[in-house]
Scaffold this motif. Sequence first.
Motif, PDB file in Angstrom:
ATOM      1  N   GLY A   1       0.773  -1.233   0.000  1.00 59.39           N
ATOM      2  CA  GLY A   1       0.000   0.000   0.000  1.00 59.39           C
ATOM      3  C   GLY A   1       0.798   1.274   0.000  1.00 59.39           C
TER       4      GLY A   1
ATOM      5  N   ALA B   1      -8.992   6.784  11.018  1.00 56.75           N
ATOM      6  CA  ALA B   1      -8.509   5.490  10.557  1.00 56.75           C
ATOM      7  C   ALA B   1      -8.741   4.426  11.621  1.00 56.75           C
ATOM      8  CB  ALA B   1      -7.017   5.567  10.217  1.00 56.75           C
TER       9      ALA B   1
ATOM     10  N   LEU C   1      -7.173   0.470  12.865  1.00 56.16           N
ATOM     11  CA  LEU C   1      -6.057  -0.460  12.780  1.00 56.16           C
ATOM     12  C   LEU C   1      -6.436  -1.774  13.453  1.00 56.16           C
ATOM     13  CD1 LEU C   1      -2.932  -0.991  12.297  1.00 56.16           C
ATOM     14  CD2 LEU C   1      -2.601  -0.081  14.623  1.00 56.16           C
TER      15      LEU C   1
ATOM     16  N   THR D   1      -3.443  -4.367   9.628  1.00 56.91           N
ATOM     17  CA  THR D   1      -4.043  -3.651   8.499  1.00 56.91           C
ATOM     18  C   THR D   1      -4.607  -2.335   9.003  1.00 56.91           C
ATOM     19  OG1 THR D   1      -4.634  -5.647   7.264  1.00 56.91           O
ATOM     20  CG2 THR D   1      -5.873  -3.653   6.767  1.00 56.91           C
ATOM     21  N   VAL D   2      -4.302  -1.248   8.305  1.00 58.41           N
ATOM     22  CA  VAL D   2      -4.889   0.048   8.620  1.00 58.41           C
ATOM     23  C   VAL D   2      -5.731   0.499   7.441  1.00 58.41           C
ATOM     24  CG1 VAL D   2      -2.855   1.340   7.776  1.00 58.41           C
ATOM     25  CG2 VAL D   2      -4.438   2.410   9.385  1.00 58.41           C
ATOM     26  N   ARG D   3      -6.937   1.014   7.739  1.00 59.02           N
ATOM     27  CA  ARG D   3      -7.849   1.524   6.707  1.00 59.02           C
ATOM     28  C   ARG D   3      -8.187   2.972   7.025  1.00 59.02           C
ATOM     29  NH1 ARG D   3      -9.512  -2.432   3.363  1.00 59.02           N
ATOM     30  NH2 ARG D   3      -9.244  -4.596   4.078  1.00 59.02           N
ATOM     31  N   ASN D   4      -8.069   3.836   6.015  1.00 56.22           N
ATOM     32  CA  ASN D   4      -8.263   5.264   6.186  1.00 56.22           C
ATOM     33  C   ASN D   4      -9.577   5.734   5.589  1.00 56.22           C
ATOM     34  OD1 ASN D   4      -5.533   6.603   7.182  1.00 56.22           O
ATOM     35  ND2 ASN D   4      -4.966   4.987   5.741  1.00 56.22           N
TER      36      ASN D   4
ATOM     37  N   SER E   1      -5.496   1.924   2.101  1.00 52.04           N
ATOM     38  CA  SER E   1      -5.228   1.002   3.200  1.00 52.04           C
ATOM     39  C   SER E   1      -3.795   0.488   3.074  1.00 52.04           C
ATOM     40  CB  SER E   1      -6.213  -0.166   3.190  1.00 52.04           C
ATOM     41  OG  SER E   1      -6.097  -0.907   1.989  1.00 52.04           O
ATOM     42  N   GLN E   2      -3.334  -0.132   4.122  1.00 49.55           N
ATOM     43  CA  GLN E   2      -1.978  -0.671   4.122  1.00 49.55           C
ATOM     44  C   GLN E   2      -1.945  -1.894   5.035  1.00 49.55           C
ATOM     45  OE1 GLN E   2       1.672   1.577   5.775  1.00 49.55           O
ATOM     46  NE2 GLN E   2       1.714   2.032   3.590  1.00 49.55           N
ATOM     47  N   THR E   3      -1.244  -2.921   4.590  1.00 47.30           N
ATOM     48  CA  THR E   3      -1.104  -4.149   5.369  1.00 47.30           C
ATOM     49  C   THR E   3       0.373  -4.457   5.558  1.00 47.30           C
ATOM     50  OG1 THR E   3      -3.194  -5.070   4.590  1.00 47.30           O
ATOM     51  CG2 THR E   3      -1.586  -6.634   5.451  1.00 47.30           C
TER      52      THR E   3
END
Length: 391
Positions: free
Chosen positions: A38, A313, A315, A336-339, A379-381
């Motif tokens: 991400g 966000a 997490l 995992t973070v989702r914004n 998002s980022q994992t």
Amino acid sequence: MKKWLLFASLLGSSAAVYAQSSVTLYGRIDTGIQYQTGMPQGNLFSMETGNWDTPRFGLKGSEDIGAGTKVIFTLEAGFNSLDGSIGSTLFSRQATIGAANPAWGTFKVGNMGAYELQQDSFDLDPQLMMLYGIQTLVRGRNWSDASNGFEYTSPTLGGLRVKGQYELTNSTNWNSGDPGSGPGQLGGAQGRSDGIELNYDAGIAHLLAIYDEIRDSNGEFDNVYVNSRSVMAGGTLAMGPVTLYSGYQHLSAPQASDEGYFGDGAPTSLPSGVSLPTAVDQEWIGARWNATPTTGFGAAVYHTNANHGNGNATLWTLTATYALSKRTVLYSEVATVRNSSTSNIGLGDGYSDPYGANVVDDPASGAANSRTDPNFGGSQTGVFAGILTHF
């Protein structure tokens, strides 16, 4: 001359009677591998240092001077286990001297460094200071540093212990510091900082409350993720092999503004309505399970909301640990973070990814290929595994 010899003899005799000193060398080494998705330039597979705890070495000692009082000192240095380099200065993590007595408590002076009061907040973190945790959604604010400090910790009375810190600016201006004198938050210059902590242990329950403030070199609260007021409260509840965690944090930076942070070159591609927040609220809940004497698991959810966008966000995290011995542990974490559409918080540690937009024309953060945060609304994992040993 004879009087001085007599005085020296008496002093030596006194030292022989009272002085019982000890010096201990200690340290930790933490190295592992990591994979993150991400980022603006794609995914990254890398070797990392300190994903659970910062590699360090130090000396600590005490001298018994009688009546239950000990003179104590600590010198601690951080280092990078990938290339062996030392931190910004040799004993940047801590360089203190003080006195301790079980009746009246412990007093220290010097460089508190990485033991600035806010770092006690990790007692409330279900992920025990691993990279993805209570510091992630507040962009490293809980990694605060401080120098030129005083610290007092009271004895524990009825389960309650009080701890306070006060860091001077060493400047003719009361709140303002000398730019470059640092260390301050994330290695920057600091103004006056202070805080107070209440710790209460009641058997299976542990309650913690921390008020902490760090000012910039001008004596202001100009960035909610760097120089701000922090109010945090939470607790843990141990039920056999399972410990439950819950907490809340409020950050405030009333002087924060785009103009103050970005200067004349404010980024032009921020989403509509987004600006530097002046307040952030974070809450979390989690649990740890000691499945066996050597194996542990953890799970937690963290959520943050910021006014003016750029900080909303969630997490999710999972961890596992396995003790090879009393000194050495294998560990792993996945997160995992989702914004929201107005946020770009990533899984970084706050050092390599300070606040800023993921765009080339962001003067505070540089070109996009130097950034590790996701794009707005992204998002980022991440997942990592490593080994930690201490001595």
